[in-house]
Design a protein around this motif. Sequence first.
Motif, short mmCIF file in Angstrom:
data_model
loop_
_atom_site.label_atom_id
_atom_site.label_comp_id
_atom_site.label_asym_id
_atom_site.label_seq_id
_atom_site.Cartn_x
_atom_site.Cartn_y
_atom_site.Cartn_z
N PHE A 37 0.85 -1.19 0.00
CA PHE A 37 0.00 0.00 0.00
C PHE A 37 0.89 1.24 0.00
CE2 PHE A 37 -4.23 -1.73 0.88
CZ PHE A 37 -3.90 -3.04 1.19
N ARG A 38 0.32 2.33 -0.39
CA ARG A 38 1.05 3.59 -0.32
C ARG A 38 0.11 4.70 0.11
NH1 ARG A 38 2.31 4.54 -6.79
NH2 ARG A 38 0.18 5.07 -7.45
N GLN A 39 0.69 5.70 0.72
CA GLN A 39 -0.09 6.85 1.15
C GLN A 39 0.74 8.10 0.97
OE1 GLN A 39 -1.83 6.55 5.07
NE2 GLN A 39 -3.44 7.98 4.48
N ALA A 40 0.21 9.00 0.17
CA ALA A 40 0.83 10.29 -0.05
C ALA A 40 0.17 11.31 0.87
CB ALA A 40 0.68 10.70 -1.51
N PRO A 41 0.86 12.40 1.19
CA PRO A 41 0.28 13.42 2.07
C PRO A 41 -1.06 13.92 1.55
CG PRO A 41 2.62 13.82 1.77
CD PRO A 41 2.25 12.73 0.82
N GLY A 42 -2.04 13.90 2.41
CA GLY A 42 -3.35 14.41 2.04
C GLY A 42 -4.18 13.47 1.20
N LYS A 43 -3.68 12.27 0.97
CA LYS A 43 -4.42 11.30 0.15
C LYS A 43 -4.73 10.05 0.95
CE LYS A 43 -2.69 12.77 -4.36
NZ LYS A 43 -2.11 12.33 -5.66
N GLU A 44 -5.70 9.31 0.45
CA GLU A 44 -6.07 8.07 1.11
C GLU A 44 -5.05 6.97 0.82
OE1 GLU A 44 -10.95 8.59 1.08
OE2 GLU A 44 -10.00 6.95 0.00
N ARG A 45 -5.01 6.00 1.71
CA ARG A 45 -4.16 4.84 1.50
C ARG A 45 -4.63 4.09 0.26
NH1 ARG A 45 -3.28 1.22 6.72
NH2 ARG A 45 -4.29 3.12 7.41
N GLU A 46 -3.69 3.70 -0.57
CA GLU A 46 -4.02 3.07 -1.86
C GLU A 46 -3.33 1.71 -1.96
OE1 GLU A 46 -3.34 3.95 -6.66
OE2 GLU A 46 -2.16 5.01 -5.16
N GLY A 47 -4.11 0.70 -2.33
CA GLY A 47 -3.54 -0.60 -2.58
C GLY A 47 -2.80 -0.59 -3.91
N ALA A 92 5.29 8.54 -2.21
CA ALA A 92 4.43 8.20 -1.09
C ALA A 92 5.24 7.40 -0.08
CB ALA A 92 3.23 7.37 -1.55
N VAL A 93 4.64 7.17 1.07
CA VAL A 93 5.16 6.17 2.00
C VAL A 93 4.54 4.83 1.63
CG1 VAL A 93 5.34 5.43 4.40
CG2 VAL A 93 5.47 7.87 3.82
N TYR A 94 5.38 3.85 1.45
CA TYR A 94 4.92 2.52 1.04
C TYR A 94 4.96 1.56 2.23
CZ TYR A 94 4.92 3.75 -3.88
OH TYR A 94 4.62 4.33 -5.10
N TYR A 95 3.87 0.82 2.39
CA TYR A 95 3.75 -0.14 3.47
C TYR A 95 3.50 -1.53 2.91
CZ TYR A 95 2.77 4.05 6.26
OH TYR A 95 2.82 5.28 6.86
N CYS A 96 4.09 -2.52 3.52
CA CYS A 96 3.66 -3.88 3.21
C CYS A 96 2.78 -4.37 4.36
CB CYS A 96 4.82 -4.82 2.97
SG CYS A 96 5.86 -5.21 4.40
N ALA A 97 1.88 -5.26 4.02
CA ALA A 97 0.93 -5.79 4.99
C ALA A 97 0.70 -7.26 4.70
CB ALA A 97 -0.38 -5.01 4.93
N ALA A 98 0.31 -7.99 5.73
CA ALA A 98 0.11 -9.43 5.57
C ALA A 98 -1.22 -9.86 6.17
CB ALA A 98 1.24 -10.21 6.25
N GLU A 99 -1.81 -10.85 5.54
CA GLU A 99 -3.01 -11.45 6.10
C GLU A 99 -3.00 -12.95 5.86
OE1 GLU A 99 -6.39 -12.51 4.92
OE2 GLU A 99 -6.52 -11.74 2.88
N SER A 100 -3.60 -13.69 6.77
CA SER A 100 -3.62 -15.14 6.66
C SER A 100 -4.98 -15.73 6.96
CB SER A 100 -2.57 -15.75 7.61
OG SER A 100 -2.83 -15.38 8.94
N ASN A 101 -5.97 -14.90 7.24
CA ASN A 101 -7.28 -15.43 7.58
C ASN A 101 -8.09 -15.84 6.36
OD1 ASN A 101 -6.99 -15.11 10.39
ND2 ASN A 101 -7.42 -12.93 10.19
N PHE A 102 -7.97 -15.08 5.28
CA PHE A 102 -8.68 -15.36 4.03
C PHE A 102 -10.16 -15.63 4.27
CE2 PHE A 102 -5.05 -15.07 1.48
CZ PHE A 102 -4.00 -15.75 2.08
N LEU A 103 -10.81 -14.73 4.97
CA LEU A 103 -12.26 -14.85 5.18
C LEU A 103 -13.01 -14.67 3.87
CD1 LEU A 103 -12.64 -12.92 8.55
CD2 LEU A 103 -12.42 -15.39 8.18
#
Length: 129
Positions: A37-47, A92-103
């Motif tokens: 994901f990334r987020q630029a100043p004043g903007k929403e987080r974007e996948g 932007a600031v870039y983030y990695c994220a993880a999920e394992s539930n797969f609902l």
Amino acid sequence: EVQLVQSGGGSVQAGGSLRLSCAASGFTSDDYAIGWFRQAPGKEREGVSGISVADGNAYYADSVRGRFTIVSDNAKNTVYLQMDSLKPEDTAVYYCAAESNFLSPYGSDWREWMRYDYWGRGTQVTVSS
């Protein structure tokens, strides 16, 4: 305990390339997914991109398709985001994220940040014109 350690990023001129890394630890199998994901100043987080580590299925936002490539090195438990042909709007600031539930099927809503349980600390990417 699951941990995500990010590396890479920095500053580059338009048209250049950068590679981000996200090293995951604490998972007991490859049955998890990593999203960027990334987020630029004043903007929403974007996948930006996501990958299902077990089967390698990759997903991209339209804004980066053809320029960014996500790959998983399962032996190293690391996911890379190769970013080519960078544009100033990629800053932007870039983030990695993880999920394992797969609902829900990962491919259906990989861009929904709320499905991710674990987050990296973020890394700045700056693209100058």
